[in-house]
Design a protein around this motif. Structure first.
Motif, short mmCIF file in Angstrom:
data_model
loop_
_atom_site.label_atom_id
_atom_site.label_comp_id
_atom_site.label_asym_id
_atom_site.label_seq_id
_atom_site.Cartn_x
_atom_site.Cartn_y
_atom_site.Cartn_z
N SER A 9 -57.95 9.54 -6.86
CA SER A 9 -59.21 9.94 -6.24
C SER A 9 -58.94 10.16 -4.76
O SER A 9 -58.59 9.23 -4.03
CB SER A 9 -60.26 8.83 -6.44
N GLY A 10 -59.07 11.41 -4.31
CA GLY A 10 -58.80 11.75 -2.91
C GLY A 10 -57.51 12.52 -2.76
O GLY A 10 -56.44 12.03 -3.12
N GLY A 11 -57.63 13.75 -2.25
CA GLY A 11 -56.44 14.59 -2.03
C GLY A 11 -56.23 14.85 -0.56
O GLY A 11 -55.82 15.93 -0.15
N GLY A 12 -56.52 13.83 0.27
CA GLY A 12 -56.23 13.93 1.70
C GLY A 12 -54.73 13.72 1.91
O GLY A 12 -53.92 13.96 1.01
N VAL A 31 -55.34 15.00 -9.56
CA VAL A 31 -55.93 14.64 -8.26
C VAL A 31 -57.35 15.21 -8.22
O VAL A 31 -57.55 16.38 -8.57
CB VAL A 31 -55.13 15.25 -7.09
N TYR A 32 -58.31 14.38 -7.83
CA TYR A 32 -59.69 14.85 -7.68
C TYR A 32 -60.09 14.69 -6.22
O TYR A 32 -60.03 13.59 -5.68
CB TYR A 32 -60.63 14.03 -8.57
N GLU A 33 -60.45 15.81 -5.58
CA GLU A 33 -60.75 15.80 -4.16
C GLU A 33 -62.17 16.33 -3.93
O GLU A 33 -62.53 17.38 -4.46
CB GLU A 33 -59.71 16.64 -3.41
N LYS A 34 -62.93 15.59 -3.13
CA LYS A 34 -64.33 15.92 -2.90
C LYS A 34 -64.52 17.25 -2.14
O LYS A 34 -65.43 18.01 -2.43
CB LYS A 34 -64.96 14.78 -2.08
N HIS A 49 -64.42 15.30 9.35
CA HIS A 49 -64.65 14.82 10.71
C HIS A 49 -63.57 13.88 11.18
O HIS A 49 -63.83 12.81 11.69
CB HIS A 49 -66.02 14.14 10.78
N ARG A 50 -62.32 14.23 10.99
CA ARG A 50 -61.23 13.41 11.50
C ARG A 50 -60.52 14.26 12.56
O ARG A 50 -60.88 15.40 12.81
CB ARG A 50 -60.25 13.03 10.40
N SER A 51 -59.50 13.68 13.19
CA SER A 51 -58.81 14.40 14.26
C SER A 51 -58.17 15.68 13.73
O SER A 51 -57.75 15.77 12.58
CB SER A 51 -57.72 13.48 14.82
N ILE A 52 -58.09 16.70 14.60
CA ILE A 52 -57.47 17.97 14.22
C ILE A 52 -55.96 17.77 14.10
O ILE A 52 -55.32 18.26 13.18
CB ILE A 52 -57.78 19.04 15.28
N ASP A 110 -50.45 19.20 12.92
CA ASP A 110 -51.78 19.64 12.51
C ASP A 110 -52.12 18.99 11.16
O ASP A 110 -51.41 19.18 10.17
CB ASP A 110 -51.76 21.17 12.38
N ARG A 111 -53.23 18.23 11.15
CA ARG A 111 -53.61 17.50 9.94
C ARG A 111 -53.77 18.45 8.74
O ARG A 111 -53.29 18.18 7.65
CB ARG A 111 -54.96 16.81 10.21
N GLY A 112 -54.41 19.60 8.99
CA GLY A 112 -54.69 20.54 7.90
C GLY A 112 -53.41 21.13 7.32
O GLY A 112 -53.23 21.20 6.10
N GLY A 194 -66.89 5.00 20.54
CA GLY A 194 -66.80 6.12 19.61
C GLY A 194 -65.83 7.15 20.16
O GLY A 194 -65.21 6.94 21.21
N TYR A 195 -65.67 8.28 19.45
CA TYR A 195 -64.76 9.31 19.95
C TYR A 195 -65.35 10.70 19.73
O TYR A 195 -66.21 10.89 18.87
CB TYR A 195 -63.38 9.21 19.30
N MET A 196 -64.86 11.61 20.55
CA MET A 196 -65.27 13.01 20.43
C MET A 196 -64.10 13.88 20.84
O MET A 196 -63.37 13.55 21.77
CB MET A 196 -66.43 13.25 21.39
N ALA A 314 -51.74 5.21 16.60
CA ALA A 314 -51.34 6.41 15.84
C ALA A 314 -50.55 6.01 14.59
O ALA A 314 -49.52 6.61 14.27
CB ALA A 314 -50.51 7.33 16.73
N GLN A 315 -51.06 5.00 13.88
CA GLN A 315 -50.32 4.50 12.72
C GLN A 315 -51.09 4.59 11.40
O GLN A 315 -50.55 4.27 10.36
CB GLN A 315 -49.89 3.04 12.95
N GLY A 316 -52.37 5.01 11.44
CA GLY A 316 -53.15 5.01 10.19
C GLY A 316 -52.48 5.78 9.08
O GLY A 316 -52.22 5.26 7.98
#
Ligand code: FAD
Length: 487
Positions: A9-12, A31-34, A49-52, A110-112, A194-196, A314-316
């Motif tokens: 569950s989750g294809g991140g 894999v099932y991704e929302k 909505h996560r970091s680019i 780049d996360r994407g 928070g962050y932006m 920067a370890q997540g």
């Protein structure tokens, strides 16, 4: 022999890496991704909505290398190495602080694109299917079944597996289901900040700042940071207390704020990008520690689903990738006990797809035996590092320690290892890194304390020797000196 099937569950980032690993080891993978498929041009520009971009370092890269050195190369082709921090002071001056005395770098990626590389890779394996726009609705961990909702048609999709993996992020639905089946201890905390994100575009076709550093504007209670992108822009992230975000209501407030705290960044951003402050989403920051991570041989949670963290070390993702490497190592150990399961080359051709439920459970018990403790240590380090990044980096004591530890590391590389090196450039467990760091801190404090006492004593002796007779003072006896030192 029956071939095992895994449902993820989750294809991140972590889910797609897990899919690659299980497919490589011979499992049938679903894999099932929302979200929609990020590779579909219709979805370009849509992001969660996560970091680019994010920083990938040794642990993350090692996990990709164990999967395949070719995939690691593909990733390394799209990263921008950052060799240190570039500290921006209030007066506009900058000061570079290397991450490693040996010139090592963390890498902006780049996360994407990283997610796409891993999705492409898992789909090269026959027997792997990725279903986008499918959201986990139900999970029966005793029956090993799950129901996903097709978000396009509304239809319910029922599936079963030998193992269910929850890689569905910080608000993980799988983690919630796990709590129905086993006693999960959970600690969750939102921090008051928070962050932006704000974009700093390329200037005249080039990077607006040095691209080989992670830029930081530390302002004690808050900070701005910037990581470079392949298109020569920087993604900047403002981390601040919510009250500070809320106090900026008008364009004048915003401009005053930038003039006061980040004056050198104004010409680099330009007014248009600064004004994004009013339209860009703000994100909350929280951590989740939990244990156990598994239920029988039936289910396991990985990545943010198991240990969401604040992002300051920067370890997540790096830790999430290490989860998958660890899980694979433990499953390989069950499949081929005589082979060194940590050695990626020796394990290259091992298949884990015919392991029995007993063997899978044995691996998962070991997994829960190490990962919750380690990820909790990682989260503690990240909480600590926020103070270091927004404040300590500017202090004399921090810079002195950085310098001293760096030199000692060169002379005794196994005895003294700077914390940053252990976390970002080694695979020493986060728990061991924390223990070693605390020992080093104590030893350094002792050295500084002895050095200070010796210096003070020397000054006192010289003063008394040369000015004492005039002032009616005498040098203390040996016994008196010893008493001072014992204090
Ligand atoms: P996610 O990336 O959140 O993926 C989970 C996936 O599950 C998503 O695609 C989601 O759509 C899907 N999903 C959710 N619910 C369902 C459902 N019901 N059914 C099906 N699918 C579902 N880490 C680093 O290592 N380095 C960094 O520099 C770094 N910087 C960061 C900066 C910021 C501002 C933030 C917020 C985080 C940062 N991180 C960094 C952390 C990193 O983003 C996460 O650790 C990482 O994304 C975790 O990956 P994941 O796959 O576990 O979770």
């Amino acid at each position: 022999m029956k071939q095992n099937k895994v449902v993820i569950s989750g294809g991140g980032l972590v889910g797609s890496l897990a899919a690659c690993y299980f497919a490589k080891r011979g499992w049938i993978v679903e894999v099932y991704e929302k979200r929609p498929d990020p590779r579909d041009p219709d979805n370009a520009g849509k992001r969660n909505h996560r970091s680019i971009n994010l920083a990938i370092s040794t642990r993350g890269l090692s996990s990709i290398n164990r999967l395949s050195p070719d995939v690691e190369k593909k990733v390394m082709d799209i990263v921008l190495p950052m060799y240190g921090r570039m500290i921006h002071s209030l007066d506009g001056s900058t000061n570079a602080q290397a991450y490693s005395i040996l010139g090592k770098a963390i890498n902006s990626v780049d996360r994407g694109i990283l997610n796409e590389i891993l999705l492409d890779q898992c789909e090269t394996f026959e027997g792997t299917k990725v279903f986008f726009q499918h959201s986990l609705e139900q999970c029966d961990m005793d029956a090993k079944t799950a129901t996903f909702k097709n978000l396009v048609t509304g239809e319910e999709v029922f599936t079963s597996a030998d193992l269910i993996i929850g890689a569905d992020g910080a608000h993980s639905p799988t983690r919630k289901f796990l709590q129905y089946y086993t006693k999960v201890n959970i600690e969750q905390k939102y921090i008051d900040h928070g962050y932006m994100e704000l974009e700093m575009k390329a200037k005249d076709g080039n990077f607006a700042m040095d691209k080989e550093h992670l830029h930081i504007w530390p302002r004690k209670t808050f900070m701005l940071i910037a990581l470079p992108n392949l298109d020569k822009s920087f993604t900047c992230t403002l981390f601040m207390p919510w009250s500070k975000f809320e106090s900026i209501k008008t364009e004048d407030d915003l401009n005053e704020f930038f003039k006061e705290y980040f004056p050198d960044s104004i010409p680099l951003f330009g007014q248009e990008s600064i004004n994004e402050f009013f339209t860009n989403p703000k994100g909350a920051l929280f951590y989740v520690k939990c244990t156990p991570h598994h239920y029988k041989s039936n289910a396991v949670i990985v990545g943010d689903a198991a240990h969401c963290t604040v992002p300051f070390y920067a370890q997540g993702m790096n830790c999430g990738f290490e989860d998958i490497e660890t899980l694979d190592t433990l499953l390989c150990e069950q499949a081929a006990p005589l082979i060194d399961s940590k050695d990626p080359v020796a394990c290259q051709n091992i298949k884990t797809s015919t392991l029995t439920p007993e063997q899978i459970e044995a691996a998962l018990i070991k997994y829960t035996g190490c990962r919750p403790r380690d990820s909790a240590s990682m989260i503690d380090l990240a909480m600590y590092n926020y103070i270091e990044m927004r404040h300590s980096v500017n202090t004399f004591s921090y810079k002195a320690r950085l310098w001293l530890e760096g030199k000692l590391h060169l002379i005794m590389p196994k005895v003294v290892i700077p914390l940053y090196t252990m976390v970002s450039f080694s695979k020493i467990s986060y728990t061991d890194a924390t223990i070693q760091w605390k020992k080093q801190t104590k030893a350094l404090q002792n050295v500084v304390s002895v050095f200070t006492k010796l210096s003070l004593a020397t000054i006192a002796v010289l003063l008394v020797k040369y000015s004492g007779p005039r002032l009616g003072l005498r040098l203390p006896s040996f016994a008196e000196v010893a008493r001072i030192f014992r204090k």
